[in-house]
Design a protein around this motif. Structure first.
Motif, PDB file in Angstrom:
ATOM      1  N   VAL A 108      -3.989   6.869  -3.624  1.00  0.00           N
ATOM      2  CA  VAL A 108      -3.940   5.614  -2.878  1.00  0.00           C
ATOM      3  C   VAL A 108      -3.714   4.504  -3.888  1.00  0.00           C
ATOM      4  O   VAL A 108      -4.513   4.318  -4.812  1.00  0.00           O
ATOM      5  N   GLU A 109      -2.613   3.774  -3.733  1.00  0.00           N
ATOM      6  CA  GLU A 109      -2.288   2.677  -4.640  1.00  0.00           C
ATOM      7  C   GLU A 109      -2.130   1.386  -3.853  1.00  0.00           C
ATOM      8  O   GLU A 109      -1.479   1.371  -2.800  1.00  0.00           O
ATOM      9  N   LEU A 123       0.854  -1.195   0.000  1.00  0.00           N
ATOM     10  CA  LEU A 123       0.000   0.000   0.000  1.00  0.00           C
ATOM     11  C   LEU A 123       0.887   1.240   0.000  1.00  0.00           C
ATOM     12  O   LEU A 123       1.804   1.347   0.820  1.00  0.00           O
ATOM     13  N   VAL A 124       0.590   2.152  -0.913  1.00  0.00           N
ATOM     14  CA  VAL A 124       1.319   3.417  -0.977  1.00  0.00           C
ATOM     15  C   VAL A 124       0.307   4.553  -0.992  1.00  0.00           C
ATOM     16  O   VAL A 124      -0.538   4.627  -1.895  1.00  0.00           O
ATOM     17  N   VAL A 125       0.366   5.415   0.015  1.00  0.00           N
ATOM     18  CA  VAL A 125      -0.494   6.591   0.100  1.00  0.00           C
ATOM     19  C   VAL A 125       0.409   7.821   0.001  1.00  0.00           C
ATOM     20  O   VAL A 125       1.360   7.962   0.775  1.00  0.00           O
ATOM     21  N   LYS A 126       0.096   8.704  -0.951  1.00  0.00           N
ATOM     22  CA  LYS A 126       0.924   9.891  -1.166  1.00  0.00           C
ATOM     23  C   LYS A 126       0.071  11.150  -1.095  1.00  0.00           C
ATOM     24  O   LYS A 126      -0.985  11.236  -1.737  1.00  0.00           O
ATOM     25  N   GLY A 127       0.547  12.112  -0.310  1.00  0.00           N
ATOM     26  CA  GLY A 127      -0.072  13.433  -0.265  1.00  0.00           C
ATOM     27  C   GLY A 127      -1.537  13.431   0.115  1.00  0.00           C
ATOM     28  O   GLY A 127      -2.313  14.267  -0.371  1.00  0.00           O
ATOM     29  N   SER A 177      -4.043   2.045  -8.866  1.00  0.00           N
ATOM     30  CA  SER A 177      -4.720   3.170  -8.220  1.00  0.00           C
ATOM     31  C   SER A 177      -6.134   2.777  -7.789  1.00  0.00           C
ATOM     32  O   SER A 177      -6.866   2.083  -8.517  1.00  0.00           O
ATOM     33  N   LEU A 178      -6.521   3.217  -6.599  1.00  0.00           N
ATOM     34  CA  LEU A 178      -7.859   2.964  -6.075  1.00  0.00           C
ATOM     35  C   LEU A 178      -8.695   4.233  -5.993  1.00  0.00           C
ATOM     36  O   LEU A 178      -9.830   4.201  -5.503  1.00  0.00           O
TER      37      LEU A 178
END
Length: 604
Positions: A427-428, A371-375, A433-434
């Protein structure tokens, strides 16, 4: 607070005999066969006619069982769907359409389906009393239409011809009982499916259903469609009973009366539908024979409905639940008192969670982070709840998300899982991408979550709840293994007798049962003692390697975080103030200051 020992038995019991549901279905079919053989032969003509009315009403009550009893929707227009079914049967009869009565009956039920779906569309946005007003408005409108336009055949006095060999009253009673039995068995099968179980969850918490990957829209519309179909069948049967019908047979008051009976009795169980049909059809005659005013029946039904609404359970729900609870308590006592006998019977062994053989772990679908959440930025009006938050959960790891109350932890989980829209950032999940997906779609892609407060239907067993969460066929052995791993009772135990702490564990088990890429757990140790919290921490630490599921853990219990998480991210006033290895982060001065309430808030 100390919980009873029965909540955490040392053995997972898996009975070998037929389940109560299967035994109940077989018993119901046997009773239906007996009714078909005996009732037409022993009842006098007048009571045979009343029995037909009761059977027809029982079919209509089955439709209430779907939409009111299972889905928990306040629908007040089922008799309008029945009128559609009757209209189609009468119209096809007048036209001399091929196929005969049984085909017309099926077509009448199908004709009510699109109308049921159309009425169900407002249920996607509104609920409760507001939805009841919408459905009652449709019933009023339908009433006006029926009164202004006679049913087919009414002016020509064209009667519906019953099919042979069901053309006599006794034969038609057999046909109505057979139709009721077929519908009841079909609905029982649907009730055991994930769709049917999801209706119970929708009734208690749409958010929990969406978090389990259940499409709330499809599930609700399916409930309206199926209930409309069943009601349409009931209307067609009524047309066959009377020969021709008038608008008064489907008056809006009828829908209200049957709704009150449904709330009180619970027609989502076959015995409740039968009792509801008897009350709805025969009660007026019984009260007349007893020289009692007819209004008294309405008062009794209304009072019973209010009591059922207050308790949240119908009479058949209460009866079945008490029976299941007695059986479950006996099962737990036997498991505690005679573990060796249980083992010899093939029901399992008292194996501690740490000694379970390893399960098959699915390989990750990508080599990058899970899980990668950015900004991630979330605004509620002028309030910035999250401000540019970055967070990464590696594959097969446990990452902590901590911070003081009001720091934005739950908002982060809600935004990442789609329950808060309109956020900024990305949110990836495993490189995909989700951002354009809703909560149920994100859950289906492999991003599951739990809530601080659980809302689990008490009518469900632990195994049934795991099946909803899994979103797939869940073998009983796998379900029992999951329950034992998290220290929960056996799967046949109903949710109604387990405490709040065990329900939190069950919620975590349901999230893991889906084998998602990442499970976001919102304070799973709430309600646990210190020792139980540490035991849960050790269990969660083993989840990534055992089940291939990465975990993002939101917790206030620092001992649990230290025992579980390899990395930690700290939020304060919506900002990330520290992120990295757990020991280093917890020792950082800024983190200590935040928990002591003296941290400086970063400038926006």
């Amino acid at each position: 607070m100390t919980r009873p020992a029965m909540i955490r038995p040392p053995v997972a019991v898996r009975p070998r005999n037929l389940s109560p549901t299967v035994r109940g279905t077989a018993g119901g079919i046997a009773l239906a066969a007996l009714a078909c053989a005996v009732l037409p032969a022993v009842l006098p003509p007048y009571w045979t006619y009343l029995a037909i009315g009761a059977a027809v009403s029982a079919v209509v009550m089955l439709s209430y069982g779907v939409i009111v009893g299972r889905a928990g929707v306040m629908a007040l227009c089922q008799m309008s769907f029945a009128a559609i079914g009757a209209w189609v049967v009468l119209r096809l009869n007048v036209a001399g359409a091929p196929g005969g009565f049984l085909v017309w009956l099926l077509l009448g039920g199908l004709a009510a389906v699109p109308v049921g779906v159309a009425i169900g569309l407002p249920a996607l946005r509104i609920r409760g009393v507001n939805l009841a007003v919408v459905t009652f408005g449709f019933a009023v409108s339908a009433d006006i239409v029926w009164n202004g336009n006679p049913f087919p055949g009414a002016e020509e006095l064209t009667m519906v011809e019953r099919p042979a060999p069901f053309d006599t009253d006794g034969g038609y009673l057999v046909l109505c009982v057979l139709v009721f039995t077929v519908l009841a068995v079909a609905l029982a099968a649907i009730g055991r499916s994930r769709l049917g179980l999801s209706w119970y969850e929708l009734r208690h918490s749409e958010r929990s259903a969406a978090a389990h990957g259940v499409s709330v829209a499809r599930s609700k519309l399916a409930a309206f469609a199926i209930s409309a179909f069943v009601a349409g069948i009931g209307g067609g049967l009524l047309a066959g009973q009377l020969g021709m019908v008038v608008p008064g047979n489907f008056a809006m008051g009828q829908s209200l009366a049957l709704f009150a009976i449904a709330i009180m009795i619970g027609p989502h169980h076959p015995e409740g539908a039968v009792l509801g049909g008897i009350f709805g059809s025969v009660m007026a005659t019984v009260m007349e024979k007893l020289s009692l005013p007819q209004d008294l029946g309405g008062v009794l039904f209304g009072a019973g409905a209010l009591l059922a609404l207050r308790s949240g359970l119908s009479q058949t729900d209460l009866t079945r639940l008490r029976k299941r609870e007695r059986a479950a308590r006996k099962l737990l006592r036997d498991a505690e008192e005679h573990p060796r006998a249980a083992d010899e019977a093939g029901t399992g062994t008292p194996v501690p969670a740490d000694d379970h053989p390893p399960a098959t772990v699915p390989a990750p679908r990508s080599s990058g982070p899970a899980l990668v959440v950015k900004g991630l930025t979330v605004r509620f009006g002028e309030v910035v709840a999250l401000d540019g938050v970055d967070l990464t959960v590696p594959e097969r790891s446990v990452v902590g998300l901590i911070g003081p109350n009001g720091a934005g932890k739950s908002t982060f989980i809600a935004a990442a899982t789609g329950f808060v829209g309109g956020y900024e950032g990305s949110v990836e999940l495993r490189g995909r991408s989700l951002d354009r997906l809703g909560p149920s779609a994100r859950a289906a892609r492999g991003l599951r979550r739990t809530f601080q407060t659980t809302a689990i239907a008490p009518e469900l067993s632990l195994h049934e709840y795991l099946r909803i969460g899994a979103g797939r066929r869940l073998p009983r052995a796998e379900a029992e293994e999951l329950l034992a791993f998290f220290g929960c009772p056996p799967g046949d135990v109903p949710v109604s007798i387990v405490d709040a702490g065990t329900r939190k564990l069950l919620d975590v088990a349901a999230a893991i049962a889906a084998r998602p890429a990442v499970a976001l757990l919102d304070e799973p140790a709430a309600g646990q003692s210190a020792a139980e919290s540490l035991r849960l921490g050790r269990t969660l630490a083993r989840v990534p390697e055992r089940f291939g599921v990465s975990i993002l853990l939101v917790e206030h219990d620092m001992e649990l975080v230290q025992a579980t998480c390899g990395q930690v991210t700290v939020l304060d006033f919506g900002h990330v103030i520290a992120s990295g290895p757990t020991a280093e982060v917890l020792a950082a001065p800024a983190v200590r200051a935040a928990y002591l309430g003296t941290a400086d808030v970063p400038a926006s």
